[in-house]
Design a protein around this motif. Structure first.
Motif, PDB file in Angstrom:
ATOM      1  N   LEU A  20      -4.719  14.793   0.483  1.00  0.00           N
ATOM      2  CA  LEU A  20      -3.789  15.891   1.792  1.00  0.00           C
ATOM      3  C   LEU A  20      -2.555  15.482   1.102  1.00  0.00           C
ATOM      4  N   HIS A  21      -1.812  16.557   1.105  1.00  0.00           N
ATOM      5  CA  HIS A  21       0.295  16.410   0.988  1.00  0.00           C
ATOM      6  C   HIS A  21       1.009  16.455   1.649  1.00  0.00           C
ATOM      7  N   GLY A  22       1.873  15.344   1.162  1.00  0.00           N
ATOM      8  CA  GLY A  22       2.936  15.360   2.748  1.00  0.00           C
ATOM      9  C   GLY A  22       3.741  13.600   2.091  1.00  0.00           C
ATOM     10  N   THR A  23       4.014  13.557   3.187  1.00  0.00           N
ATOM     11  CA  THR A  23       4.879  12.562   3.121  1.00  0.00           C
ATOM     12  C   THR A  23       4.358  11.373   4.146  1.00  0.00           C
ATOM     13  N   PHE A  24       3.555  10.595   3.701  1.00  0.00           N
ATOM     14  CA  PHE A  24       2.449   9.176   4.121  1.00  0.00           C
ATOM     15  C   PHE A  24       3.097   8.097   4.585  1.00  0.00           C
ATOM     16  N   THR A  25       2.481   7.037   5.820  1.00  0.00           N
ATOM     17  CA  THR A  25       3.339   6.043   5.103  1.00  0.00           C
ATOM     18  C   THR A  25       1.723   5.114   4.892  1.00  0.00           C
ATOM     19  N   LEU A  26       1.775   4.349   4.353  1.00  0.00           N
ATOM     20  CA  LEU A  26       0.045   4.077   3.867  1.00  0.00           C
ATOM     21  C   LEU A  26       0.187   2.604   4.787  1.00  0.00           C
ATOM     22  N   ARG A  27      -0.832   1.573   4.839  1.00  0.00           N
ATOM     23  CA  ARG A  27      -1.183   0.600   5.725  1.00  0.00           C
ATOM     24  C   ARG A  27      -0.694  -0.662   5.523  1.00  0.00           C
ATOM     25  N   SER A  28      -0.471  -0.487   3.690  1.00  0.00           N
ATOM     26  CA  SER A  28       0.466  -1.369   3.113  1.00  0.00           C
ATOM     27  C   SER A  28       2.107  -1.249   3.067  1.00  0.00           C
ATOM     28  N   GLY A  29       2.314   0.403   4.386  1.00  0.00           N
ATOM     29  CA  GLY A  29       3.781   0.178   4.337  1.00  0.00           C
ATOM     30  C   GLY A  29       4.548   0.921   3.056  1.00  0.00           C
ATOM     31  N   VAL A  31       5.487   4.496   0.790  1.00  0.00           N
ATOM     32  CA  VAL A  31       5.406   5.756   1.517  1.00  0.00           C
ATOM     33  C   VAL A  31       4.669   6.808  -0.043  1.00  0.00           C
ATOM     34  N   SER A  32       3.912   7.760   0.669  1.00  0.00           N
ATOM     35  CA  SER A  32       2.911   8.024  -0.449  1.00  0.00           C
ATOM     36  C   SER A  32       3.172   9.671  -0.100  1.00  0.00           C
ATOM     37  N   ASP A  33       3.005  10.808  -1.645  1.00  0.00           N
ATOM     38  CA  ASP A  33       2.555  11.825  -0.829  1.00  0.00           C
ATOM     39  C   ASP A  33       1.385  12.454  -1.033  1.00  0.00           C
ATOM     40  N   THR A  34       0.740  11.274  -1.115  1.00  0.00           N
ATOM     41  CA  THR A  34      -0.702  11.796  -1.213  1.00  0.00           C
ATOM     42  C   THR A  34      -1.401  10.706  -0.834  1.00  0.00           C
ATOM     43  N   TYR A  35      -2.218  11.190   0.064  1.00  0.00           N
ATOM     44  CA  TYR A  35      -3.068  10.507   0.761  1.00  0.00           C
ATOM     45  C   TYR A  35      -4.766  11.331   0.666  1.00  0.00           C
ATOM     46  N   PHE A  36      -5.562  10.428   1.026  1.00  0.00           N
ATOM     47  CA  PHE A  36      -7.012  10.253   0.906  1.00  0.00           C
ATOM     48  C   PHE A  36      -7.493   9.970   2.126  1.00  0.00           C
ATOM     49  N   ASP A  37      -7.501  10.893   3.194  1.00  0.00           N
ATOM     50  CA  ASP A  37      -8.202  10.984   4.146  1.00  0.00           C
ATOM     51  C   ASP A  37      -9.816  10.491   4.360  1.00  0.00           C
ATOM     52  N   LYS A  38      -9.855   9.562   4.195  1.00  0.00           N
ATOM     53  CA  LYS A  38     -11.015   8.879   4.689  1.00  0.00           C
ATOM     54  C   LYS A  38     -12.121   9.409   5.349  1.00  0.00           C
ATOM     55  N   TYR A  39     -11.652  10.188   6.233  1.00  0.00           N
ATOM     56  CA  TYR A  39     -12.425  10.412   7.707  1.00  0.00           C
ATOM     57  C   TYR A  39     -12.994  12.360   7.189  1.00  0.00           C
ATOM     58  N   LEU A  40     -12.800  12.944   6.267  1.00  0.00           N
ATOM     59  CA  LEU A  40     -13.164  13.584   5.612  1.00  0.00           C
ATOM     60  C   LEU A  40     -13.776  13.859   4.923  1.00  0.00           C
ATOM     61  N   PHE A  41     -13.841  12.807   3.943  1.00  0.00           N
ATOM     62  CA  PHE A  41     -15.110  12.576   3.558  1.00  0.00           C
ATOM     63  C   PHE A  41     -16.031  11.457   3.778  1.00  0.00           C
ATOM     64  N   ILE A 121      -8.799   1.797  -0.902  1.00  0.00           N
ATOM     65  CA  ILE A 121      -8.330   0.546  -1.021  1.00  0.00           C
ATOM     66  C   ILE A 121      -6.915   0.774  -2.215  1.00  0.00           C
ATOM     67  N   THR A 122      -5.850   0.693  -1.515  1.00  0.00           N
ATOM     68  CA  THR A 122      -4.138   0.438  -1.668  1.00  0.00           C
ATOM     69  C   THR A 122      -3.373  -1.435  -2.220  1.00  0.00           C
ATOM     70  N   ARG A 150      -7.522   3.365  -5.129  1.00  0.00           N
ATOM     71  CA  ARG A 150      -6.004   4.421  -5.587  1.00  0.00           C
ATOM     72  C   ARG A 150      -4.390   2.963  -5.449  1.00  0.00           C
ATOM     73  N   SER A 151      -5.323   1.761  -5.869  1.00  0.00           N
ATOM     74  CA  SER A 151      -3.601   0.525  -6.294  1.00  0.00           C
ATOM     75  C   SER A 151      -3.220   0.474  -7.580  1.00  0.00           C
ATOM     76  N   PRO A 152      -1.585   0.416  -7.623  1.00  0.00           N
ATOM     77  CA  PRO A 152      -1.448   1.262  -8.477  1.00  0.00           C
ATOM     78  C   PRO A 152      -1.741   0.419  -9.835  1.00  0.00           C
ATOM     79  N   VAL A 153      -2.712  -0.551  -9.851  1.00  0.00           N
ATOM     80  CA  VAL A 153      -3.424  -0.913 -11.106  1.00  0.00           C
ATOM     81  C   VAL A 153      -4.770  -1.163 -10.762  1.00  0.00           C
ATOM     82  N   THR A 154      -5.595  -0.481 -11.041  1.00  0.00           N
ATOM     83  CA  THR A 154      -7.215  -0.247 -10.915  1.00  0.00           C
ATOM     84  C   THR A 154      -7.453  -1.593 -11.383  1.00  0.00           C
ATOM     85  N   GLY A 155      -8.410  -2.379  -9.288  1.00  0.00           N
ATOM     86  CA  GLY A 155      -9.185  -3.103  -9.737  1.00  0.00           C
ATOM     87  C   GLY A 155      -8.223  -4.645  -9.573  1.00  0.00           C
TER      88      GLY A 155
END
Length: 180
Positions: A20-29, A31-41, A121-122, A150-155
């Motif tokens: 999804l594209h927009g403005t999203f606040t993640l659990r971590s706090g 803010v991202s312009d991209t969100y992966f809606d787990k409920y959709l997959f 995981i972020t 989706r963490s800044p540095v994978t793993g």
């Protein structure tokens, strides 16, 4: 780097359904312009099955229990359990205050090797919280398998709790298919 064992269409299919594209606040706090809606997959039985099939391949040898984190990890862990025969533990965000008052529902995990199952995981906050509660209660946890890292540095987001992250997909892999 792309995983050579990756189903070549899985990343494209998940990206098409869940990005999804927009403005999203993640659990971590964050803010991202991209969100992966787990409920959709997770609500798509074919995609959920493909993710779970890949997760089976990522499970560490010696896994005795699967730990599905509330809420998104529960359906994935249940499918992985059905595919492997490994019992599943349902892990709440916080112990309920009534009934059994347990943080984790299911079989005893004391002294057992538990592989956590998570959706996205972020920063790893929910996984970290679970590890910090379950390890002192006897769970042996060294790996989390997730649908998307989706963490800044994978793993790297859970190195502080000595946890290996084994993702089905990374944000970089999803970004690569989105740009193609």
């Amino acid at each position: 780097m792309t995983d050579p064992d990756l189903d070549p269409t899985l990343a494209a299919d998940i990206d098409a359904v869940a990005r999804l594209h927009g403005t999203f606040t993640l659990r971590s706090g964050q803010v991202s312009d991209t969100y992966f809606d787990k409920y959709l997959f997770e609500s798509d039985p074919r995609l959920l099955d493909r993710i779970a099939t890949r997760m089976v391949e990522l499970l560490p040898e010696g896994t005795e229990l699967l730990g599905g984190l509330e809420l998104g990890g529960v359906p994935i862990a249940t499918i992985v359990s059905a595919k492997t025969g490994i019992p599943v533990l349902f892990i709440r965000k916080k112990a309920k205050e009534y009934g059994t008052a347990k943080l984790a529902e299911g079989p005893s995990f004391d002294g057992k090797r538990v592989t956590l199952i998570e959706d996205v995981i972020t920063s790893g906050g929910a996984v970290r919280d679970a590890v910090n509660e379950l390890r002192p209660a006897g769970a042996v946890i060294d790996t989390v398998v997730c649908a998307i890292d989706r963490s800044p540095v994978t793993g790297e987001s859970l190195r502080d709790v000595d946890l290996e992250i084994r993702p089905v997909l990374t944000k970089a892999e999803l970004d690569a298919v989105a740009q193609s």
